[in-house]
Motif scaffolding. Sequence first.
Motif, PDB file in Angstrom:
ATOM      1  N   ARG A   1       7.369   7.909 -13.186  1.00  0.00           N
ATOM      2  CA  ARG A   1       6.861   7.168 -11.518  1.00  0.00           C
ATOM      3  C   ARG A   1       5.100   7.698 -11.236  1.00  0.00           C
ATOM      4  N   ILE A   2       5.033   6.734 -10.410  1.00  0.00           N
ATOM      5  CA  ILE A   2       3.135   7.297 -10.635  1.00  0.00           C
ATOM      6  C   ILE A   2       3.546   6.788  -8.713  1.00  0.00           C
ATOM      7  N   SER A   3       3.749   7.707  -8.071  1.00  0.00           N
ATOM      8  CA  SER A   3       3.723   7.907  -5.986  1.00  0.00           C
ATOM      9  C   SER A   3       2.331   7.995  -5.473  1.00  0.00           C
ATOM     10  N   ASN A   4       2.009   7.429  -4.469  1.00  0.00           N
ATOM     11  CA  ASN A   4       1.001   6.609  -4.073  1.00  0.00           C
ATOM     12  C   ASN A   4      -0.204   6.119  -5.194  1.00  0.00           C
TER      13      ASN A   4
ATOM     14  N   LYS B   1      -5.465   6.551  -8.072  1.00  0.00           N
ATOM     15  CA  LYS B   1      -4.243   7.482  -9.128  1.00  0.00           C
ATOM     16  C   LYS B   1      -4.095   6.144  -9.928  1.00  0.00           C
ATOM     17  N   LEU B   2      -3.709   5.123 -10.046  1.00  0.00           N
ATOM     18  CA  LEU B   2      -2.639   4.796 -10.653  1.00  0.00           C
ATOM     19  C   LEU B   2      -4.174   3.737 -11.869  1.00  0.00           C
ATOM     20  N   ASP B   3      -5.114   3.532 -11.759  1.00  0.00           N
ATOM     21  CA  ASP B   3      -6.813   3.123 -12.578  1.00  0.00           C
ATOM     22  C   ASP B   3      -6.188   4.887 -13.712  1.00  0.00           C
ATOM     23  N   LEU B   4      -6.558   5.958 -13.238  1.00  0.00           N
ATOM     24  CA  LEU B   4      -6.496   7.040 -14.040  1.00  0.00           C
ATOM     25  C   LEU B   4      -5.134   7.068 -15.268  1.00  0.00           C
ATOM     26  N   ALA B   5      -4.210   6.172 -14.425  1.00  0.00           N
ATOM     27  CA  ALA B   5      -2.711   6.738 -15.540  1.00  0.00           C
ATOM     28  C   ALA B   5      -2.780   5.646 -16.616  1.00  0.00           C
ATOM     29  N   ARG B   6      -3.524   4.689 -15.798  1.00  0.00           N
ATOM     30  CA  ARG B   6      -4.062   3.358 -16.732  1.00  0.00           C
ATOM     31  C   ARG B   6      -4.800   3.646 -17.567  1.00  0.00           C
ATOM     32  N   TYR B   7      -5.909   4.421 -17.739  1.00  0.00           N
ATOM     33  CA  TYR B   7      -6.980   4.712 -18.395  1.00  0.00           C
ATOM     34  C   TYR B   7      -5.779   5.766 -19.392  1.00  0.00           C
TER      35      TYR B   7
ATOM     36  N   LYS C   1       0.675  -1.026   0.281  1.00  0.00           N
ATOM     37  CA  LYS C   1       0.119  -0.004   0.562  1.00  0.00           C
ATOM     38  C   LYS C   1       0.788   1.056   0.007  1.00  0.00           C
ATOM     39  N   GLY C   2       1.000   1.814  -1.101  1.00  0.00           N
ATOM     40  CA  GLY C   2       1.272   3.095  -0.869  1.00  0.00           C
ATOM     41  C   GLY C   2       2.745   3.253  -2.089  1.00  0.00           C
ATOM     42  N   GLU C   3       3.196   2.070  -2.325  1.00  0.00           N
ATOM     43  CA  GLU C   3       4.814   1.748  -2.758  1.00  0.00           C
ATOM     44  C   GLU C   3       4.603   2.630  -5.043  1.00  0.00           C
ATOM     45  N   ALA C   4       5.425   3.459  -4.537  1.00  0.00           N
ATOM     46  CA  ALA C   4       5.775   3.843  -5.551  1.00  0.00           C
ATOM     47  C   ALA C   4       5.149   2.749  -7.282  1.00  0.00           C
ATOM     48  N   VAL C   5       4.835   3.105  -8.343  1.00  0.00           N
ATOM     49  CA  VAL C   5       5.242   2.188  -9.492  1.00  0.00           C
ATOM     50  C   VAL C   5       5.479   2.936 -10.273  1.00  0.00           C
ATOM     51  N   GLU C   6       6.115   2.293 -11.331  1.00  0.00           N
ATOM     52  CA  GLU C   6       6.455   3.089 -12.207  1.00  0.00           C
ATOM     53  C   GLU C   6       5.839   2.403 -14.242  1.00  0.00           C
TER      54      GLU C   6
END
Length: 309
Positions: A17-20, A33-39, A3-8
């Motif tokens: 890099r996507i934080s939170n 937030k990750l769903d938004l980026a993947r969208y 939980k909360g670990e950044a992804v690239e």
Amino acid sequence: MAKGEAVELEAGNHTVRISNPQRVYFPARGETKLDLARYYLSVGDGIVRALRERPCMLHRFPSGVSGDKVHQKRVPAGAPPWLETVRVHFPRYNRHADELCVTEVAHVIWAVQMSTVEFHPWNSRRADTEKPDEWRIDLDPGPEADFARVRRVAHVAHEVLDELGATGWPKTSGGSGLHIYVRIEPRWGFSEVRRAALAFAREVERRAPDDVTTTWWRKDRDPALVFVDYNQNARDHTIASAYSVRGVPEATVSTPIAWDEVDDVEPGDCTIATVPARFAKLGDLHAGIDDTAYSLETLLEWADRDGLE
């Protein structure tokens, strides 16, 4: 992923890099937030086409759409060196801003990392920010106007555009209205584009007086009518681009549609959960928007005829 670990994320030629990433941005279904980026990656060609080389205001929601919204014009210090910007001047304050200028999908994903949900581009491009190349027809329903009325007005607008020999590219607004974009020759300034848009709006109003208003002041409008908002073409006015997610709990998307979908589309059905599959199946329905540019001469003649300012 903890939980909360950044992804690239791989975004074209860059890694962002996507934080939170697990922060919930849209509470209706719990998208993050990750769903938004993947969208945005899933509709990459479409969002880049919609934003390409335009100054872009960012609507940021640092804690998700239930929290405060930040309107950001200036790209902050510390942005990656591969990010592109365009400098625009604001005469009223005699100030300038270096705004995001998208040319590739990594720029969009960087903005998402900066908590951007909505992208609001200018209707001009960086080659000449004072000469718009996009005329925007905003069908904005009053609080008592249903979507059936918006649909009727869209068909009248389509009729007038056909008579003018101009191609209109419709999309849902992501809210309760519809937008129609028209590519125009970048020969006129904002004031003339606005005059042309007003002349068009008045013609639509003449043909559909029971459905349309062009009354500027909201307090003076019939709340059951659709306002054809010509002032969206004034300088510094922006609206959400095609494929932009809107800052609402349901994560609706301003979605390109075909003209034969106007009578059936339900704007609330177009979300970050549904648009990726639609895009994968249909591609970008605005893919041809840059193929032909329309002259405003006829509309400006109408504006002169009607004494419009």
